[in-house]
Design an enzyme around this catalytic site. Structure first.
Site, mmCIF file in Angstrom:
data_model
loop_
_atom_site.group_PDB
_atom_site.id
_atom_site.type_symbol
_atom_site.label_atom_id
_atom_site.label_comp_id
_atom_site.label_asym_id
_atom_site.label_seq_id
_atom_site.Cartn_x
_atom_site.Cartn_y
_atom_site.Cartn_z
ATOM 1 N N SER A 253 0.841 -1.194 0.000
ATOM 2 C CA SER A 253 0.000 0.000 0.000
ATOM 3 C C SER A 253 0.873 1.241 0.000
ATOM 4 O O SER A 253 2.096 1.154 0.047
ATOM 5 C CB SER A 253 -0.893 0.005 1.232
ATOM 6 N N LYS A 254 0.222 2.373 -0.034
ATOM 7 C CA LYS A 254 0.962 3.652 -0.098
ATOM 8 C C LYS A 254 1.946 3.771 1.052
ATOM 9 O O LYS A 254 2.951 4.452 0.942
ATOM 10 C CB LYS A 254 0.001 4.848 -0.036
ATOM 11 N N ARG A 255 1.633 3.135 2.140
ATOM 12 C CA ARG A 255 2.538 3.188 3.290
ATOM 13 C C ARG A 255 3.941 2.731 2.916
ATOM 14 O O ARG A 255 4.916 3.124 3.523
ATOM 15 C CB ARG A 255 2.041 2.262 4.408
ATOM 16 N N GLY A 257 5.515 3.355 0.293
ATOM 17 C CA GLY A 257 6.176 4.208 -0.675
ATOM 18 C C GLY A 257 5.490 4.090 -2.015
ATOM 19 O O GLY A 257 4.276 3.946 -2.074
#
Length: 544
Positions: A253-255, A257
């Site tokens: 996920s965006k977490r 990067g």
RNA sequence: GGCGCUAUCGUCUAGGGGUUAGGACGUCAGAUUCUCAAUCUGAAAACUCGGGUUCGAUUCCCGGUAGCGCUACCA
């Protein structure tokens, strides 16, 4: 397997992420392998979160990856429209059909009520599943509530007994008992279809034969199979793909990067490298080769060779693969890419400020070529022109021959030199900056490491002086000059080489010095050596 | 919690009842050298645990454990 039809169905609630891209790729490979049709469908049933710009961005990423679709937005097709928002009428029909046959029923429970009951069940540690409160409402009751204007959703009536099973092309046989499936919603109270209704109706209408999607849909599949049956339709084959995880083994996920395909493009990754890397995340080509050209992938792709376990997205390996592709990229493809990169970074390629003999801006191309009727280029004949015009054309030609052509050559040689050790397209403009501009800084680390000797300024001046007079200016000759100087002064050649490298490129790390010299050209080399000498004598005068 | 799925080096994976468990990325060491890459050579590094089946299980079966997914009027 004749007439294979597959689809990739992203929802425009975000950019195309690498997981989606891999799903798209596997669909594409499967279609191409079997000579089938690859459909692109936009699942924008979530009106609140879907955005047209995101759809455009997804299409753009698909094209960049080289995943051309045979049917879908912008290309059309016989089974459109390919945007769920444009298929509302069709969903209403399907819902009506299901309701009429009794496979679906209206549910008047409000979201709040459901929420409350769910919370209550959880508080008591009971497993929550829709309790079927509206499952057995009488026709009269339904009519009454409807006419009272009560809004309702439509739920699918899942059988209480029996099991639903299917043979997944990746996971094998999957079986769940119907008792574990709740009466899921088909249509929201605002009339919009849910995902389940949308996919089934669309896959049916679009004659999809193989549903290839992320394993996050594995548990949804029995619900959809129940719908196909209720509709009296043939159930397609299913193939679920293991998920892509971040380094912490959590779903990517965006977490973690960058997850968007576009972000990798922006980082200087080549589409073929990303495609190859993604292909290997869950699939091993026969023979276990790592670098697999697209044609070969298409040729050997098999769903049965797809792994069942989730895979961690390994940036290191992507970087390696990108470097691998970059190093072997044919120059015709590399040069424009680097030019684009330089443009993006604000470099002016023809105008790196050396010769100063380039044509003035307004006079660059005064009808040097004309388009003929066939659209090809045709040179203008000088002798047929009026004298003033003739002179101007001649002058421009002379300048083009003297300077830009020369600069162009230097540019190409520099790119090819840098190519041998580039890991990303960004390297050309970053560590390779000095090859395309006179404006570069001396890297502090490099200065510390290679500019220690106090007499260096004199050596560099001496080297510049000799190079200025050198017979020719190719790698062999410059090397001879430098080594000759080193010997005379009783120096190790490495000292001069490394110091010169910093002088010429600002970096402690660069391609072989003599090739660098040849690519830069005598003028620049001499100027930069003197400049470095001056800097060494008086660093406070400023870097550069 | 319920249901489903998965489990081989740090990572991606091959393999499969008897193997020195293979490859790739990464890591480490060496060669090369003009820095760094590239290249070449070498090294360290794995079958989740417990039962069964079997002459023999990493492989087949069952269970535990762990991870992931679903459990929405998201997709």
């Amino acid at each position: 397997m004749a007439d294979i039809r597959v689809r990739f169905a992203p929802s425009p609630t975000g950019y195309l992420h690498v997981g989606g891209a891999r799903t798209a790729l596997y669909n594409w490979l499967y279609a191409r392998h079997h000579g089938g049709v690859f459909i692109l469908r936009i699942e924008d049933t979530d009106v609140d979160r879907s955005k047209p710009e995101l759809e455009t961005a997804i299409l753009e990423s698909m094209r960049w990856l080289g995943l051309a679709w045979d049917e879908g937005p912008e290309v059309g097709g016989a089974h459109g429209p390919y945007r769920q928002s444009e298929r509302q009428e069709r969903y209403r029909q399907v819902v009506a059909q299901l309701e009429k046959s009794g496979a679906a029923y209206p549910c008047f429970c409000t979201a709040e009520e459901l929420q409350a009951r769910r919370a209550h069940a959880e508080a008591e540690h009971r497993a929550w599943k829709y309790d079927g409160a509206c499952r057995h409402l009488s026709a009269d009751e339904i009519a009454r509530r409807r006419s009272a204007g009560q809004s309702y959703a439509l739920r699918f009536r899942v059988p209480h007994s029996g099991t639903t099973a299917f043979d997944d092309q990746v996971f094998g046989r999957i079986e769940v008992s119907n008792a574990d499936i709740e009466d899921f919603v088909l249509a929201r109270s605002d009339g919009h279809p849910t995902y389940h209704l949308g996919v089934v109706a669309d896959d049916l209408d679009m004659r999809v034969t193989d549903v290839i999607r992320g394993a996050d849909h594995l548990s949804n599949t029995p619900k959809q199979i129940l719908m196909y049956r209720a509709l009296g339709a043939t159930v397609p084959r299913f193939a679920h793909l293991p998920l892509i995880l971040g380094p912490d083994k959590q779903r990517l996920s965006k977490r973690h990067g960058a997850t968007a395909v576009g972000a990798y493009r922006d980082q200087g990754v080549l589409p073929e490298a990303l495609v190859n890397f993604l292909a290997l995340l869950g699939w091993t080509p026969p023979g276990g080769k790592e670098i697999v050209p697209p044609e070969e992938m298409v040729q050997s792709f098999e769903l049965s060779a797809v792994s069942k376990s989730n895979a961690v997205f390994d940036l290191e390996k992507l970087a390696w693969m990108n470097a691998e592709y970059l190093r072997h990229l044919p120059r015709e493809r590399l040069l424009p890419l680097v030019e684009e990169e330089l443009r993006k970074e604000g470099f002016r390629i023809q105008d790196s400020g050396f010769s100063g003999r380039r044509p003035e801006a307004g006079r660059q191309d005064p009808g040097f070529r004309i388009q003929d009727s066939e659209g090809g280029n045709q040179k203008l004949e000088i002798r047929n022109q009026k004298p003033e015009v003739r002179d101007e054309i001649a002058e421009v030609r002379r300048q083009h021959a003297a300077s830009p052509a020369h600069e162009r050559e230097k540019f190409e040689r520099s790119v090819l030199l840098l190519q041998t050790r580039a890991r990303s397209l960004k390297d050309f403009v970053q560590s390779g900056r000095a090859f395309f501009s006179d404006e570069f800084d001396y890297d502090p680390e490099a200065r510390k490491k290679f500019w220690k000797d106090a007499a260096l300024a004199d050596y560099l001046d001496a080297l510049a002086a000799r190079l200025e007079k050198a017979e020719t200016f190719d790698a062999a000759e410059t090397e001879k000059v430098l080594r000759g100087l080193a010997e005379e002064r009783n120096l190790k050649a490495g000292l001069l080489i490394n110091a010169s490298r910093v002088a010429l490129t600002g970096q402690g790390v660069a391609p072989g010095l003599f090739e660098v010299m040849a690519a830069l050209g005598r003028e620049r080399v001499v100027a930069r050596l003197h400049r470095a000498a001056a800097f060494l004598r008086n660093p406070s005068a400023g870097n550069n």
